[in-house]
Design a protein around this motif. Structure first.
Motif, PDB file in Angstrom:
ATOM      1  N   CYS A  77      35.915  32.554  32.121  1.00 53.02           N
ATOM      2  CA  CYS A  77      36.642  31.344  31.736  1.00 53.02           C
ATOM      3  C   CYS A  77      36.226  30.178  32.617  1.00 53.02           C
ATOM      4  O   CYS A  77      35.872  30.367  33.789  1.00 53.02           O
ATOM      5  N   PRO A  78      36.296  28.942  32.089  1.00 49.92           N
ATOM      6  CA  PRO A  78      36.056  27.764  32.929  1.00 49.92           C
ATOM      7  C   PRO A  78      37.050  27.736  34.096  1.00 49.92           C
ATOM      8  O   PRO A  78      38.247  27.997  33.925  1.00 49.92           O
ATOM      9  N   GLY A  79      36.534  27.465  35.266  1.00 48.43           N
ATOM     10  CA  GLY A  79      37.387  27.385  36.441  1.00 48.43           C
ATOM     11  C   GLY A  79      37.685  28.705  37.111  1.00 48.43           C
ATOM     12  O   GLY A  79      38.300  28.745  38.176  1.00 48.43           O
ATOM     13  N   GLN A  80      37.291  29.816  36.482  1.00 49.59           N
ATOM     14  CA  GLN A  80      37.510  31.137  37.093  1.00 49.59           C
ATOM     15  C   GLN A  80      36.436  31.370  38.148  1.00 49.59           C
ATOM     16  O   GLN A  80      35.241  31.345  37.861  1.00 49.59           O
ATOM     17  N   THR A  81      36.855  31.589  39.373  1.00 52.29           N
ATOM     18  CA  THR A  81      35.922  31.788  40.478  1.00 52.29           C
ATOM     19  C   THR A  81      36.235  33.087  41.201  1.00 52.29           C
ATOM     20  O   THR A  81      37.362  33.592  41.152  1.00 52.29           O
ATOM     21  N   ILE A  82      35.258  33.633  41.887  1.00 49.22           N
ATOM     22  CA  ILE A  82      35.441  34.841  42.693  1.00 49.22           C
ATOM     23  C   ILE A  82      35.712  34.411  44.133  1.00 49.22           C
ATOM     24  O   ILE A  82      34.903  33.717  44.743  1.00 49.22           O
ATOM     25  N   VAL A  83      36.868  34.826  44.641  1.00 51.85           N
ATOM     26  CA  VAL A  83      37.267  34.403  45.984  1.00 51.85           C
ATOM     27  C   VAL A  83      37.148  35.523  47.003  1.00 51.85           C
ATOM     28  O   VAL A  83      37.137  35.263  48.215  1.00 51.85           O
ATOM     29  N   ASP A  84      37.061  36.773  46.557  1.00 55.79           N
ATOM     30  CA  ASP A  84      36.969  37.874  47.509  1.00 55.79           C
ATOM     31  C   ASP A  84      36.388  39.099  46.812  1.00 55.79           C
ATOM     32  O   ASP A  84      36.457  39.234  45.586  1.00 55.79           O
ATOM     33  N   LEU A  85      35.799  39.955  47.607  1.00 57.31           N
ATOM     34  CA  LEU A  85      35.299  41.236  47.123  1.00 57.31           C
ATOM     35  C   LEU A  85      35.821  42.292  48.092  1.00 57.31           C
ATOM     36  O   LEU A  85      35.392  42.368  49.236  1.00 57.31           O
ATOM     37  N   VAL A  86      36.800  43.070  47.638  1.00 50.39           N
ATOM     38  CA  VAL A  86      37.380  44.125  48.460  1.00 50.39           C
ATOM     39  C   VAL A  86      36.455  45.334  48.390  1.00 50.39           C
ATOM     40  O   VAL A  86      36.072  45.765  47.298  1.00 50.39           O
ATOM     41  N   THR A  87      36.088  45.899  49.551  1.00 44.48           N
ATOM     42  CA  THR A  87      35.121  46.991  49.558  1.00 44.48           C
ATOM     43  C   THR A  87      35.574  48.128  50.465  1.00 44.48           C
ATOM     44  O   THR A  87      36.352  47.939  51.403  1.00 44.48           O
TER      45      THR A  87
END
Length: 409
Positions: free
Chosen positions: A184-194
């Protein structure tokens, strides 16, 4: 832990059982291994299918997962295996033990749901008792999507498929790329839990193109890490939506089979060059003995070179048209190729899978120049007619011998 669906404020227990007695084959047993994220996010009221990764260094063992329980007088471990978090998932939850798959719906938002399982290895499918019992406990968190959130959570799309098994040598630097798709527009990835092996480092998250996010993993395994090492990741967007978990098993001190680059002379793949339109047998060699992948959705595809369109695909996980024998993979096609066209072959990660442990996978083949072939066009190839009209033929006379060469340009 106050915000638990079941077991709030109570005790937790965990139980692991090892058996160092010799197995029936005379070897010391290797226990199963598993990896998970500590907390997995799922939306309220949506039916979920969640697979828990499990593997065993003894390739012939039968693995089964079951619910941990507190029946200390009757269960295999003779101990309380989970205390307050036993039966922590809602009614209607289904566990398929042979592949450790959970199916459930989370009913109440803003709560954590405890999941307590035992993964056990049996010498064979007819063995009455397991040789070891390994616990795995983690949480599901139930959320209601925020107003304005994308209707689709992010997804990790590769480069390796979820639950892939990858052989890695000791002391050799490994680089793995995680690709995350947003929708979606404006959807960003802020973290990657690993959850990562010791020594693995992660790059910052980058956004090289719209809706695509990248993180690079770097790791050099050491000798003490020989055997299976697990990795899991979950991507979180700016509305706190989490992707489904994406997990890999790295088999340290083992080299995955790889497909050998086709050569025109003494080639490892057949056919290459020009073939007839009824060509139906194709084969390629690997660097070690290979078998059928353990995961469906592992495809070999034939593509039309001019458009890159797929004209034929087989799922190597089950298709009888893909045959594994020793170091060789044979593909039997059921198509009539178009005269005058060129084709190339692609193979998914794991198309060639090793014969030990978790069947370490070959790397994907996506390069259109790796294995290609052309289809003979009889309309442009003939030796039955000689004519002196250029540019169709050229006639050369030498020492009383006449040779006709065909110009197919």
């Amino acid at each position: 832990f106050a915000a638990l669906y079941i077991g709030s404020g109570g005790n937790w227990a965990i139980c692991n059982r090892l058996n160092l007695a010799p197995r029936p084959d005379g070897y010391i047993n290797s226990s199963p291994v598993t990896t998970t994220l500590p907390v997995v996010f799922y939306q309220r009221g949506v039916r979920i299918t969640h697979v828990v990764q499990m593997a065993d260094n003894d390739a012939t063992d039968t693995l089964v997962c079951r619910w941990s329980n507190s029946a200390s007088t009757t269960n295999y471990n003779r101990a309380d295996e989970c205390a307050g978090v036993c039966s922590g998932l809602p009614p209607g939850t289904i566990l398929t033990g042979t592949n450790c798959t959970l199916s459930f719906t989370l009913p109440t938002a803003n709560l954590y749901y405890g999941c307590a399982l035992q993964i056990e290895d049996f010498y064979s499918s007819s063995s009455p008792n397991p040789m070891s019992s390994v616990p795995i406990q983690f949480l599901f968190y139930c959320y209601t999507a925020a107003a304005g959130a994308c209707a689709t959570a992010p997804s990790i799309i590769g480069v390796r498929p979820n639950r892939a098994c990858i052989g890695v040598p000791v002391g050799v630097a490994l680089t793995e790329t995680i690709e995350i798709q947003t929708y979606c527009p404006g959807q960003t990835i802020v973290d990657l839990v690993t959850s990562s092996p010791i020594g693995m480092t992660h790059s910052p998250i980058s956004n090289p193109s719209p809706n695509l996010w990248i993180m690079t993993l770097s790791w050099t395994p050491i000798a003490s890490q020989a055997g299976p090492q697990g990795f899991c990741a979950g991507a979180i967007d700016n509305s706190s939506l989490q992707s489904a978990p994406w997990c890999l098993t790295y088999l340290v001190d083992y080299t995955s089979p790889n497909l050998i680059l086709p050569q025109v002379v003494q080639g490892s793949a057949s056919p290459i060059g020009t073939v007839f339109s009824n060509q139906s047998l194709f084969s390629i060699l690997a660097t070690s003995a290979v078998g059928r992948p353990s995961r469906n959705g592992t495809n070999v595809c034939f593509h039309l070179d001019s458009t890159n369109a797929s004209v034929l695909c087989y799922d190597a996980g089950y298709s009888p048209n893909v045959i594994y024998t020793g170091y060789t993979i044979v593909i039997v096609t059921t198509i009539t190729w178009t005269p005058g066209q060129s084709y190339y072959v692609t193979m998914d990660s794991g198309f060639a899978s090793g014969s030990v442990f978790c069947h370490a996978e070959s790397a994907p083949i996506t390069d259109k120049t790796f294995w290609r072939f052309d289809i003979w066009n009889p309309a442009l190839s003939s030796t039955t007619t000689t004519t002196t009209t250029p540019p169709t033929t050229h006639t050369v006379t030498s020492l009383g011998t006449t040779t006709t060469s065909i110009n197919t340009a």
